[in-house]
Design a protein around this motif. Structure first.
Motif, mmCIF file in Angstrom:
data_model
loop_
_atom_site.group_PDB
_atom_site.id
_atom_site.type_symbol
_atom_site.label_atom_id
_atom_site.label_comp_id
_atom_site.label_asym_id
_atom_site.label_seq_id
_atom_site.Cartn_x
_atom_site.Cartn_y
_atom_site.Cartn_z
ATOM 1 N N TRP A 39 12.066 -0.616 -8.650
ATOM 2 C CA TRP A 39 11.254 0.098 -7.658
ATOM 3 C C TRP A 39 9.783 -0.263 -7.768
ATOM 4 N N ARG A 40 9.323 -0.572 -8.968
ATOM 5 C CA ARG A 40 7.939 -1.020 -9.131
ATOM 6 C C ARG A 40 7.682 -2.259 -8.295
ATOM 7 N N PHE A 41 8.664 -3.156 -8.326
ATOM 8 C CA PHE A 41 8.557 -4.379 -7.556
ATOM 9 C C PHE A 41 8.716 -4.088 -6.060
ATOM 10 N N MET A 42 9.659 -3.194 -5.703
ATOM 11 C CA MET A 42 9.843 -2.811 -4.291
ATOM 12 C C MET A 42 8.543 -2.255 -3.704
ATOM 13 N N TYR A 43 7.785 -1.533 -4.542
ATOM 14 C CA TYR A 43 6.564 -0.867 -4.081
ATOM 15 C C TYR A 43 5.338 -1.769 -4.134
ATOM 16 N N ASP A 44 5.484 -2.990 -4.681
ATOM 17 C CA ASP A 44 4.329 -3.875 -4.794
ATOM 18 C C ASP A 44 3.651 -4.021 -3.422
ATOM 19 N N PRO A 45 2.323 -3.798 -3.343
ATOM 20 C CA PRO A 45 1.658 -3.775 -2.034
ATOM 21 C C PRO A 45 1.823 -5.076 -1.251
ATOM 22 N N GLN A 46 1.732 -6.243 -1.954
ATOM 23 C CA GLN A 46 1.827 -7.507 -1.227
ATOM 24 C C GLN A 46 3.253 -8.043 -1.166
ATOM 25 N N LEU A 47 3.942 -8.040 -2.319
ATOM 26 C CA LEU A 47 5.214 -8.747 -2.420
ATOM 27 C C LEU A 47 6.426 -7.849 -2.242
ATOM 28 N N GLY A 48 6.177 -6.540 -2.228
ATOM 29 C CA GLY A 48 7.311 -5.610 -2.242
ATOM 30 C C GLY A 48 8.036 -5.514 -0.917
ATOM 31 N N LEU A 49 9.286 -5.137 -1.009
ATOM 32 C CA LEU A 49 10.132 -5.035 0.174
ATOM 33 C C LEU A 49 9.725 -3.845 1.043
ATOM 34 N N VAL A 50 9.244 -2.763 0.416
ATOM 35 C CA VAL A 50 8.932 -1.547 1.164
ATOM 36 C C VAL A 50 7.852 -1.815 2.201
ATOM 37 N N ASN A 51 6.732 -2.387 1.766
ATOM 38 C CA ASN A 51 5.667 -2.689 2.719
ATOM 39 C C ASN A 51 6.110 -3.731 3.745
ATOM 40 N N SER A 52 6.842 -4.754 3.289
ATOM 41 C CA SER A 52 7.299 -5.793 4.213
ATOM 42 C C SER A 52 8.100 -5.187 5.357
ATOM 43 N N LEU A 53 9.084 -4.343 4.988
ATOM 44 C CA LEU A 53 9.946 -3.759 6.019
ATOM 45 C C LEU A 53 9.159 -2.838 6.941
ATOM 46 N N LEU A 54 8.282 -2.006 6.344
ATOM 47 C CA LEU A 54 7.532 -1.053 7.160
ATOM 48 C C LEU A 54 6.533 -1.762 8.074
ATOM 49 N N LEU A 55 5.934 -2.844 7.573
ATOM 50 C CA LEU A 55 4.988 -3.592 8.401
ATOM 51 C C LEU A 55 5.709 -4.301 9.537
ATOM 52 N N GLN A 56 6.862 -4.914 9.217
ATOM 53 C CA GLN A 56 7.598 -5.667 10.227
ATOM 54 C C GLN A 56 8.143 -4.768 11.330
ATOM 55 N N THR A 57 8.540 -3.543 10.954
ATOM 56 C CA THR A 57 9.061 -2.643 11.978
ATOM 57 C C THR A 57 7.942 -1.842 12.628
ATOM 58 N N GLY A 58 6.701 -2.075 12.192
ATOM 59 C CA GLY A 58 5.558 -1.420 12.820
ATOM 60 C C GLY A 58 5.386 0.046 12.448
ATOM 61 N N LEU A 59 6.069 0.497 11.404
ATOM 62 C CA LEU A 59 5.937 1.903 11.001
ATOM 63 C C LEU A 59 4.596 2.156 10.306
ATOM 64 N N ILE A 60 4.042 1.135 9.657
ATOM 65 C CA ILE A 60 2.682 1.236 9.127
ATOM 66 C C ILE A 60 1.898 0.024 9.614
#
Lengths: 275, 294
Positions: free
Chosen positions: B120-141
């Motif tokens: 989860w630390r890696f998932m939450y990584d601001p640049q490389l993490g999956l969480v930001n990637s998915l949220l940015l790509q779907t326009g949620l953030i």
């Protein structure tokens, strides 16, 4: 029960959604572990490696990792064997002995399951220091046996209560001593309960972090969870190797769990649902 | 009979002695330590009376740790039990692939805590993490979020990770309880014209009420004591935004070698636990009586 087609469709969609929520982090872990060194830095993150490689596994399986792995294996197996043995002996007496104090003692066992490890660790640490056991296998084995015993006794007790008394009684009438009865009848009949308890103890011990972090001070004695935590700093930004190590730490317990799932699920839920 | 009794005491002895020395004695030991001060420079314990208690209560972090522990414990327990219950309902339907799905759902539960935290630390990584990637790509953030470094987001982030790891356990208990519900009652309700929601509220929920209450209190205790996830994700930070009792005790005791103060925090956490354990005894006792078991 029959369901309407639309209901079934909605339920199936929810199943798929559930599987995705659970599996996505795992998928990501495996995917990054298979990416060559520069690929994790692609922005936005790619779900699947363009050029998958096992290179991360090869470099992550270095001497330190092997030491941690061996330490975890020794400590976990010793704990499983000792806890299950002591737990079965105690559970047998808890369910068969005609002793007035028994129910009070059972209460103390249940209570001990809920003790916060962080709140009792300092006196335990000081005892280990006085006994010169810090940074040895024994400090961890003693701590792990103690914290897993209450749950193990509880699981095995629940199991032994359900064994039919008739077999033991007839053996006793035939003149078998209590120890004979225990060894020839109770132990073989308890096999499913012993397996469930052993799997539980293994899962808990394999991932134990707080005691291992506090009681081991050199690389030679670290176990996998502590070693893995150290890797966060050491690997810096080599995420591929970090994820490969994570996969290798998880695989042994996952494998054990999948083969023995049936026993374990029955053991955990029996106590929780039936009291 | 007498000889049997001696044998039984002999079989009980190893377990009882070990638990007395390694679990019960340290409980009292912690109270003793809390009256004695040590530090890295002066490791010999000196009697301090209630000084450590006064110092800790006056410290601003203490209030933070208390508030964080409440938010963390109730947040995780609430979400984990709701998600666990809904998942159990879903897995209790007559659908194909239920066995496979149950095995999949159990995966986070077996995953070692430190591995889950690193993942989860890696998932939450601001640049490389999956969480930001998915949220940015779907326009949620619109901009990257520093999930673990931002003190307003950190607690919510560790809670999500802990719920992901913990809900399978609740699911397992609820699924077993659901499978124990008397099917004839559900069929009777169906014949009376009750829909799925009515059957859930009128038959199923009352039947498993005790399991729910006991399980909620049990997860309160386990969550209050849980160390691994927060320590690996944030070490209690940023500042003290995610410090709870276990992480604060570890940091004070083994990070700063202030055993006395760590033990004082330990005593406070034991007091909280005592309340929860009493609650557990009450709800478990009531459940047992209702089932007619001693």
């Amino acid at each position: 029960m029959k369901q309407k087609r639309s209901t079934r469709l909605v339920l199936t969609l929810m199943q798929v959604l559930l599987a995705i929520v659970v599996l996505l982090p795992f998928f990501w872990m495996v995917s990054v572990s298979l990416k060559p060194p520069t690929e994790p830095f692609a922005i936005p993150a790619r779900l699947w490696p363009d050029h998958p490689t096992v290179g991360n596994y090869v470099s992550a399986f270095r001497p330190e990792f092997r030491t941690y792995f061996l330490n975890s294996l020794v400590v976990s197996l010793a704990t499983v064997v000792i806890t299950v043995t002591l737990g079965l002996l105690a559970a047998y007496s808890f369910t068969r002995a005609q002793i007035v104090a028994i129910s009070a003692l059972v209460g103390l066992v249940v209570l001990a399951q809920m003790f916060p490890h962080s709140a009792i660790i300092i006196p335990i640490y000081k005892m280990m220091r006085s006994a010169d056991l810090l940074n040895t296998y024994w400090s961890l084995i003693l701590a792990y046996v103690s914290v897993t015993l209450p749950v193990a006794i509880w699981m095995l007790r629940g199991f032994l209560l359900k064994l039919p008394a008739a077999l033991e009684e007839s053996a006793a009438i035939d003149g078998a001593t209590p120890l004979r009865v225990f060894w020839d009848i109770v132990v073989p009949l308890s096999r499913p309960g012993l397996i469930a308890t052993a799997v539980y103890v293994l899962i808990v011990t394999w991932q134990e972090f707080l005691f291992a972090l506090s009681f081991t001070s050199t690389k030679e004695m670290r176990t996998l969870p502590v070693g893995l935590n150290d890797f966060i700093g050491q690997y810096g930004i080599r995420y591929g190797e970090l994820m490969a190590s994570s996969v290798m730490v998880s695989l042994p317990v996952m494998a054990v769990f999948f083969f023995l799932q049936r026993y374990f699920v029955a053991g955990i839920t029996a106590g929780a649902v039936k009291g | 009979m007498r000889k049997d009794r001696r044998l039984h005491w002999l079989l009980l002895a190893p377990a009882l002695i070990l638990m007395a020395v390694m679990l019960y004695y340290p409980m009292f030991g912690t109270v003793y330590e809390s009256f004695h001060e040590t530090s890295f420079l002066s490791p010999d314990p000196k009697f301090a009376g209630l000084a450590l208690y006064r110092r800790i209560v006056a410290d601003r972090t203490f209030a933070e740790v208390v508030v964080n522990s409440i938010v963390w414990t109730f947040g995780v327990v609430l979400l984990q039990n709701i998600l666990g219950f809904l998942t159990a309902l879903l897995l209790n339907q007559n659908l194909p692939m239920q066995g496979v799905l149950r095995a999949i759902v159990l995966l986070p539960f077996i995953l070692p805590g430190v591995v889950a935290a690193i993942l989860w630390r890696f998932m939450y990584d601001p640049q490389l993490g999956l969480v930001n990637s998915l949220l940015l790509q779907t326009g949620l953030i619109e901009n990257s979020v520093a999930w673990l470094a931002d003190s307003r987001m950190a607690m919510a982030s560790v809670i999500v990770a802990a719920v992901w790891k913990g809900f399978p356990f609740s699911m397992l208990i609820y699924l077993a309880a659901l499978q124990n519900v008397d099917q004839s009652q559900i069929e009777a309700a169906t014949l009376d014209g009750a829909g799925p929601t009515r059957r859930l509220l009128d038959v199923t929920l009352p039947a498993i009420r005790d399991v729910i209450v006991v399980n909620v209190v049990l997860t309160l205790i386990l969550t209050f004591n849980y160390f691994d996830i927060i320590w690996v994700l944030t070490r209690g930070g940023p500042q003290s935004a995610t410090h709870i009792f276990p992480t604060k005790i570890y940091e004070t005791g083994f990070g700063q070698f202030r055993f006395g103060e760590a033990a004082t925090y330990g005593v406070f956490s034991i007091l909280v636990l005592a309340v929860l354990v009493a609650l557990y005894a009450i709800v478990q006792g009531r459940a047992n009586r209702r089932r007619g078991v001693a």
